[in-house]
Write a protein that holds these residues in place. Sequence first.
Motif, PDB file in Angstrom:
ATOM      1  N   ARG A  15      -0.891   3.339  -7.068  1.00 18.44           N
ATOM      2  CA  ARG A  15      -0.287   3.461  -5.391  1.00 18.44           C
ATOM      3  C   ARG A  15       0.619   4.622  -5.814  1.00 18.44           C
ATOM      4  N   TYR A  44       4.731   3.097  -1.025  1.00 17.21           N
ATOM      5  CA  TYR A  44       6.028   2.160  -2.047  1.00 17.21           C
ATOM      6  C   TYR A  44       7.183   2.720  -0.920  1.00 17.21           C
ATOM      7  N   THR A  97       0.616  -1.300  -0.001  1.00 17.67           N
ATOM      8  CA  THR A  97       0.115   0.002  -0.162  1.00 17.67           C
ATOM      9  C   THR A  97       0.515   1.263   0.132  1.00 17.67           C
TER      10      THR A  97
END
Length: 547
Positions: free
Chosen positions: A442, A275, A273
């Motif tokens: 993301r 980076y 979720t």
Amino acid sequence: MKNNTFFACFLLPVACSLFTGCKDYITEKEPGAAMLNTFFTSVEAANQDIIGCYVPLMWEYNGTYCAEWFIGDIASDDALKGGGSTGDMADAYDFENWKTESTNALLLCIYRGNYQGIGRCNLALQYLAEMDVNKVKDFDQTTKDRLMGEAYFLRAYYYFRLVRIFGGVPLTTTVIDNSSDWACPRSSAKVIYGQILADLDSAQNKLWTINDVPVEQLGRATKGAAQAMLMKVHLYLASPYWASARQDGVDHAAQAKAWGDKIIASGDYTLCTNYWDNFSLAGENGPESVFEIQYKEVPWGDYGEGFGYTAGSFTQILTRSRSSLIGGGWGFNHPTQNLYDEFEEHDARRNLTILVPEQEQMENMAEEYYLGNKNLSFKYGMYLEETSTGGGYGKWGIHATRGPLNNKQIRYADVLLMHAEACLLTGNDGEAINDINQVRERALMPAVGTDYTFYVNGEKHTSTQDLTVTLRHERRMELAMEGHRWFDLVRWGNTKAHMEAYQKQETPEAQAHLATFIEGKHELFPIPSEEIILNDGLNASDQNPGY
């Protein structure tokens, strides 16, 4: 999180046959044979031997520092060498300026380290094959297959590292335990890639999935890692530069897509979720990790030097700021301004990849500059979190020069972007867009189809204008400073034109040091001259063109 207790022991009571190195290593008709015959008699011994096959992946020092990012980042448009001056790690200076010669000590370390890994894998495969599951306590066929699968995977991995740097290299798949077997001729890149594919196929048939690996053994090769490498190797062979190494009758683009389809359909991996979880201690061996090199925060090996004397990584100290205020490192691997400028304006990955230090963070701002560039690598050099005795920018207490942070070799984001590339090559643009958009979502970036813009070497591009350019842009942004860039540029072809366009964007100080990039020469690096001298199967004509 880090839980790689299977790497606790590094010195194994095993004689490892090497292809490379001094001929004096072989002094007996069958050196170590009795010890080997008595060693491979238990499942614990077999497991220890396989652990030993992983260890050369960790090696970053043997007389000079030799992490693969010295080529993957510094030879590319992603990074300048950095350090205290142009003479600091002069071998890496040659990488960035097209001045590398066959006497380069850093190249010699890379070459020898990988061959030592190959030697260990050859030994493991030979002796594991001879172990009888009916005669060894607690040893069954599933365990034997898994261990052999790891050795096949690692041998392929070491050969892949070699072939993309040097092209064709000597091929050895058996234990060299006799001086009469020392001479080994250079094989073509096509032959090496064929061996890599065969080993990876054997590996993926034998390895366990990530869900079957006990948590204390996370970090070991899995079926998904082997399939990801199969996708990657086929993608290389589908590219322009490696066309001469393609395997007869194989549609490499279609194969790359098919292996990517398998990994994605398995559901075994997901994007983190956050980076940054990919580059934190807490996030090691997490849901996005397909394969990573394991390191530990231990003082082990404070004596001597050379391959294998530490279980920690040197990358953190090598790439941290030279200022003690934010790390006290050595300042290597400076991200280029060109890389910084290609990030889109609101891409948060930029500041998690590149640190642009401010005056108040520096004791001496002039010392931070390298050829007019003050950018610092953030991902591995400046990770922000507590360790055993401190916190802040990459500080740990057990040893000042060796860090515990694992190195991500294959992330699921990389898998998605490789799959996208294979989809574009096979005419499946919709799937490619979906892959790219998962990565961009993301990163909280606009999706392909919203017609976002970005700049490559100062030239404006629109996302829907050319999906190949869009994919390559996204790959650079997502994987920047992770050692992929140079190898991507080479395999895509037209390296000379790209590098010359980038170099026009460089600082005048950096441009003054550049030699001319020679097409057909500089895509590969020279075979180390010392190895040509030591290996009776090689001669001067085996050297790469132009060296």
